[in-house]
Design a protein around this motif. Sequence first.
Motif, PDB file in Angstrom:
ATOM      1  N   ARG A 110       0.835  -1.211   0.000  1.00 26.30           N
ATOM      2  CA  ARG A 110       0.000   0.000   0.000  1.00 26.30           C
ATOM      3  C   ARG A 110       0.863   1.251   0.000  1.00 26.30           C
ATOM      4  O   ARG A 110       0.569   2.228  -0.703  1.00 26.30           O
ATOM      5  N   LYS A 111       1.942   1.230   0.772  1.00 27.10           N
ATOM      6  CA  LYS A 111       2.823   2.400   0.815  1.00 27.10           C
ATOM      7  C   LYS A 111       3.427   2.682  -0.558  1.00 27.10           C
ATOM      8  O   LYS A 111       3.566   3.842  -0.965  1.00 27.10           O
ATOM      9  N   GLY A 112       3.772   1.611  -1.285  1.00 32.89           N
ATOM     10  CA  GLY A 112       4.308   1.818  -2.631  1.00 32.89           C
ATOM     11  C   GLY A 112       3.284   2.484  -3.539  1.00 32.89           C
ATOM     12  O   GLY A 112       3.614   3.403  -4.300  1.00 32.89           O
ATOM     13  N   TYR A 113       2.029   2.049  -3.457  1.00 33.78           N
ATOM     14  CA  TYR A 113       0.969   2.651  -4.266  1.00 33.78           C
ATOM     15  C   TYR A 113       0.713   4.098  -3.848  1.00 33.78           C
ATOM     16  O   TYR A 113       0.554   4.977  -4.700  1.00 33.78           O
ATOM     17  N   THR A 114       0.646   4.341  -2.538  1.00 29.80           N
ATOM     18  CA  THR A 114       0.349   5.702  -2.070  1.00 29.80           C
ATOM     19  C   THR A 114       1.493   6.665  -2.395  1.00 29.80           C
ATOM     20  O   THR A 114       1.251   7.839  -2.658  1.00 29.80           O
ATOM     21  N   ASP A 115       2.725   6.157  -2.386  1.00 30.99           N
ATOM     22  CA  ASP A 115       3.859   7.021  -2.748  1.00 30.99           C
ATOM     23  C   ASP A 115       3.734   7.483  -4.207  1.00 30.99           C
ATOM     24  O   ASP A 115       4.002   8.654  -4.527  1.00 30.99           O
ATOM     25  N   MET A 116       3.340   6.559  -5.083  1.00 29.29           N
ATOM     26  CA  MET A 116       3.179   6.927  -6.493  1.00 29.29           C
ATOM     27  C   MET A 116       2.003   7.887  -6.681  1.00 29.29           C
ATOM     28  O   MET A 116       2.100   8.875  -7.412  1.00 29.29           O
ATOM     29  N   LEU A 117       0.884   7.604  -6.015  1.00 28.90           N
ATOM     30  CA  LEU A 117      -0.274   8.495  -6.111  1.00 28.90           C
ATOM     31  C   LEU A 117       0.052   9.872  -5.535  1.00 28.90           C
ATOM     32  O   LEU A 117      -0.380  10.898  -6.076  1.00 28.90           O
ATOM     33  N   SER A 118       0.842   9.898  -4.466  1.00 27.87           N
ATOM     34  CA  SER A 118       1.246  11.157  -3.848  1.00 27.87           C
ATOM     35  C   SER A 118       2.045  12.020  -4.819  1.00 27.87           C
ATOM     36  O   SER A 118       1.890  13.243  -4.863  1.00 27.87           O
ATOM     37  N   LEU A 119       2.908  11.391  -5.614  1.00 30.40           N
ATOM     38  CA  LEU A 119       3.689  12.137  -6.607  1.00 30.40           C
ATOM     39  C   LEU A 119       2.775  12.746  -7.670  1.00 30.40           C
ATOM     40  O   LEU A 119       2.994  13.880  -8.118  1.00 30.40           O
ATOM     41  N   PHE A 120       1.747  12.003  -8.068  1.00 31.38           N
ATOM     42  CA  PHE A 120       0.837  12.499  -9.096  1.00 31.38           C
ATOM     43  C   PHE A 120       0.017  13.695  -8.601  1.00 31.38           C
ATOM     44  O   PHE A 120      -0.192  14.658  -9.343  1.00 31.38           O
ATOM     45  N   ILE A 121      -0.470  13.635  -7.374  1.00 33.51           N
ATOM     46  CA  ILE A 121      -1.384  14.683  -6.884  1.00 33.51           C
ATOM     47  C   ILE A 121      -0.675  15.723  -6.028  1.00 33.51           C
ATOM     48  O   ILE A 121      -1.300  16.703  -5.603  1.00 33.51           O
ATOM     49  N   ASN A 122       0.616  15.505  -5.750  1.00 35.85           N
ATOM     50  CA  ASN A 122       1.404  16.453  -4.952  1.00 35.85           C
ATOM     51  C   ASN A 122       0.780  16.677  -3.575  1.00 35.85           C
ATOM     52  O   ASN A 122       0.730  17.795  -3.066  1.00 35.85           O
ATOM     53  N   GLN A 123       0.275  15.600  -2.997  1.00 37.24           N
ATOM     54  CA  GLN A 123      -0.301  15.629  -1.653  1.00 37.24           C
ATOM     55  C   GLN A 123       0.285  14.476  -0.848  1.00 37.24           C
ATOM     56  O   GLN A 123       0.500  13.387  -1.372  1.00 37.24           O
ATOM     57  N   SER A 124       0.529  14.743   0.441  1.00 34.83           N
ATOM     58  CA  SER A 124       1.067  13.692   1.294  1.00 34.83           C
ATOM     59  C   SER A 124      -0.031  12.678   1.627  1.00 34.83           C
ATOM     60  O   SER A 124      -1.126  13.054   2.051  1.00 34.83           O
ATOM     61  N   ILE A 125       0.253  11.408   1.419  1.00 34.00           N
ATOM     62  CA  ILE A 125      -0.695  10.336   1.726  1.00 34.00           C
ATOM     63  C   ILE A 125      -0.002   9.362   2.673  1.00 34.00           C
ATOM     64  O   ILE A 125       1.073   8.855   2.374  1.00 34.00           O
ATOM     65  N   ASP A 126      -0.610   9.130   3.834  1.00 33.34           N
ATOM     66  CA  ASP A 126      -0.035   8.181   4.789  1.00 33.34           C
ATOM     67  C   ASP A 126      -1.043   7.086   5.089  1.00 33.34           C
ATOM     68  O   ASP A 126      -2.099   6.991   4.457  1.00 33.34           O
ATOM     69  N   GLU A 127      -0.724   6.251   6.095  1.00 34.35           N
ATOM     70  CA  GLU A 127      -1.597   5.129   6.416  1.00 34.35           C
ATOM     71  C   GLU A 127      -2.933   5.570   6.984  1.00 34.35           C
ATOM     72  O   GLU A 127      -3.897   4.784   7.030  1.00 34.35           O
ATOM     73  N   TYR A 128      -3.012   6.838   7.426  1.00 33.58           N
ATOM     74  CA  TYR A 128      -4.272   7.334   7.989  1.00 33.58           C
ATOM     75  C   TYR A 128      -5.152   8.022   6.938  1.00 33.58           C
ATOM     76  O   TYR A 128      -6.262   8.432   7.235  1.00 33.58           O
ATOM     77  N   THR A 129      -4.630   8.179   5.749  1.00 37.47           N
ATOM     78  CA  THR A 129      -5.414   8.805   4.680  1.00 37.47           C
ATOM     79  C   THR A 129      -6.436   7.804   4.153  1.00 37.47           C
ATOM     80  O   THR A 129      -6.077   6.728   3.687  1.00 37.47           O
ATOM     81  N   ALA A 130      -7.692   8.179   4.232  1.00 39.70           N
ATOM     82  CA  ALA A 130      -8.761   7.281   3.790  1.00 39.70           C
ATOM     83  C   ALA A 130      -9.159   7.610   2.360  1.00 39.70           C
ATOM     84  O   ALA A 130      -9.411   8.772   2.026  1.00 39.70           O
ATOM     85  N   LEU A 131      -9.196   6.600   1.533  1.00 44.66           N
ATOM     86  CA  LEU A 131      -9.659   6.767   0.152  1.00 44.66           C
ATOM     87  C   LEU A 131     -11.127   6.356   0.087  1.00 44.66           C
ATOM     88  O   LEU A 131     -11.468   5.218   0.429  1.00 44.66           O
ATOM     89  N   GLU A 132     -11.972   7.292  -0.280  1.00 43.75           N
ATOM     90  CA  GLU A 132     -13.409   7.022  -0.302  1.00 43.75           C
ATOM     91  C   GLU A 132     -13.776   6.159  -1.503  1.00 43.75           C
ATOM     92  O   GLU A 132     -13.428   6.481  -2.641  1.00 43.75           O
ATOM     93  N   LYS A 133     -14.474   5.090  -1.211  1.00 46.11           N
ATOM     94  CA  LYS A 133     -14.892   4.172  -2.264  1.00 46.11           C
ATOM     95  C   LYS A 133     -15.967   4.834  -3.124  1.00 46.11           C
ATOM     96  O   LYS A 133     -17.002   5.257  -2.606  1.00 46.11           O
ATOM     97  N   PRO A 134     -15.735   4.988  -4.419  1.00 49.08           N
ATOM     98  CA  PRO A 134     -16.732   5.669  -5.265  1.00 49.08           C
ATOM     99  C   PRO A 134     -17.983   4.825  -5.455  1.00 49.08           C
ATOM    100  O   PRO A 134     -17.972   3.613  -5.268  1.00 49.08           O
ATOM    101  N   PHE A 135     -19.067   5.518  -5.807  1.00 48.42           N
ATOM    102  CA  PHE A 135     -20.322   4.823  -6.066  1.00 48.42           C
ATOM    103  C   PHE A 135     -20.244   4.095  -7.414  1.00 48.42           C
ATOM    104  O   PHE A 135     -19.402   4.383  -8.252  1.00 48.42           O
ATOM    105  N   THR A 136     -21.165   3.157  -7.575  1.00 46.80           N
ATOM    106  CA  THR A 136     -21.253   2.459  -8.850  1.00 46.80           C
ATOM    107  C   THR A 136     -21.510   3.454  -9.970  1.00 46.80           C
ATOM    108  O   THR A 136     -22.413   4.292  -9.875  1.00 46.80           O
ATOM    109  N   ALA A 137     -20.697   3.382 -10.990  1.00 46.25           N
ATOM    110  CA  ALA A 137     -20.765   4.378 -12.062  1.00 46.25           C
ATOM    111  C   ALA A 137     -21.826   3.994 -13.093  1.00 46.25           C
ATOM    112  O   ALA A 137     -21.840   2.862 -13.564  1.00 46.25           O
ATOM    113  N   PRO A 138     -22.731   4.920 -13.439  1.00 48.30           N
ATOM    114  CA  PRO A 138     -23.666   4.645 -14.545  1.00 48.30           C
ATOM    115  C   PRO A 138     -22.911   4.609 -15.869  1.00 48.30           C
ATOM    116  O   PRO A 138     -22.019   5.428 -16.102  1.00 48.30           O
ATOM    117  N   LEU A 139     -23.261   3.672 -16.710  1.00 46.35           N
ATOM    118  CA  LEU A 139     -22.522   3.473 -17.957  1.00 46.35           C
ATOM    119  C   LEU A 139     -23.274   4.120 -19.114  1.00 46.35           C
ATOM    120  O   LEU A 139     -24.429   3.781 -19.380  1.00 46.35           O
TER     121      LEU A 139
END
Length: 431
Positions: free
Chosen positions: A220-249
């Motif tokens: 998870r840390k490897g993934y969050t480090d890469m995502l952090s570089l993309f969004i320029n925001q610090s992401i740690d183990e306490y950062t919660a990623l909200e599960k998106p709703f089912t997308a209408p197609l």
Amino acid sequence: MIKKRKKTIFGKALIVLSCGLLANSFAIAQSPKSLTLDNCYQLAESNYPLVKQYALIDKTKDYSITNASKGYLPQINIGGQASYQSDVTKIPISLPNIDIPTMSKDQYKLYGEVSQPITDLFTTVKYQKELINTNTVVEQQKIEVELYKLKERINQLFFGILLIDAQIDQTEILKKDIRSGIDKNSVAIANGIALKSSADVLKAELLKADQRTIELKDTRKGYTDMLSLFINQSIDEYTALEKPFTAPLATEINRPELKLFDLQKKTFDVQSKLIDNKTLPRFSLFVQGGYGRPGLNMLNNDFDLYYIGGVRLTWNISSFYTQKQEKQLLNLNQNALDVQKETFLFNTNLTLKQQNSEITKLEELIQTDNDIIRLRENVKLSAQNQLQYGTATTNDYLTYINAEDQAKQNQILHEIQLLMAQYNFKTTAGN
């Protein structure tokens, strides 16, 4: 003295312990940060280095428009000439007592001319500005296309983290089942119907579950480090990623590439106008003043000032030679652009069909997962009771809880894969 010293040490320890508890309470009191998928899209686009290209394009446009606007201004030319010719104009008569001057064969001229284009004021400059504006919008749209591709990479990282989080939660449930088994087994050991060594099997399995948690958190840390570089925001183990709703197609394609094709087509229209404009006659007003020998009076062989002004007409007839071929080349480029657009739509529709098939498959798998989990859970609960009374071994119990865990892991994987497939479908369609 010794007693007083002990009190001092105890007091310092109490202060350190209180500070530690206070800091820990403060950290717990802090609400964890949260991120949504849309937040990540926006932050990634604003942070991507390519965004800086927008400012460069705007600057280029400003300079180009300024240069094109100079076409409205009078054109100033300065010229000079020194020449020698083999013969000059002579008056073929002679009169008594009259000296008819003869022009010099060496002649000199220095002049300046100011001309004001008339035709270009209403055609050329206008079309040049239109082409600059259209090309600017095309370049900006190219950046939009590149930025849109970020969504696919963000989808992979975001849903990858969601999957790991769900796997960590499921591992905690597995640990809970193992601990429950340890408790049940302890009762059986106490009643003398199970060996003490049987508890070690469960404890070893609990340690394996702890190792899985450590590995998942590291991934998870490897993934969050890469995502952090993309969004320029610090992401740690306490950062919660909200599960998106089912997308209408929605199958309608609204990709930025389509807008780019339309904008490029507009540039061809402006270029066609400029080709036609080259065949028009050019009218201009001019004033020329100079100093030379001879001046405007051809019979005066002295250096003299002169000026001349009026309306000038120039018409480059040779532009008709290439007009047809230039139009044909333009049409070929337009046809090539239409082929590119058609190919893009074909490939996009093909990808959407494949993704839709993947979505249908995952929905069917999830329905089966629910049935499998229900059955595995019944078997586990039965084995849990049998473990307490010694009618089931710890190995049997571990087999059942691992089977249930695997079924739940499959369901988690399929659910996250379904969400990712739905959002990939949205990204592919551009909705």
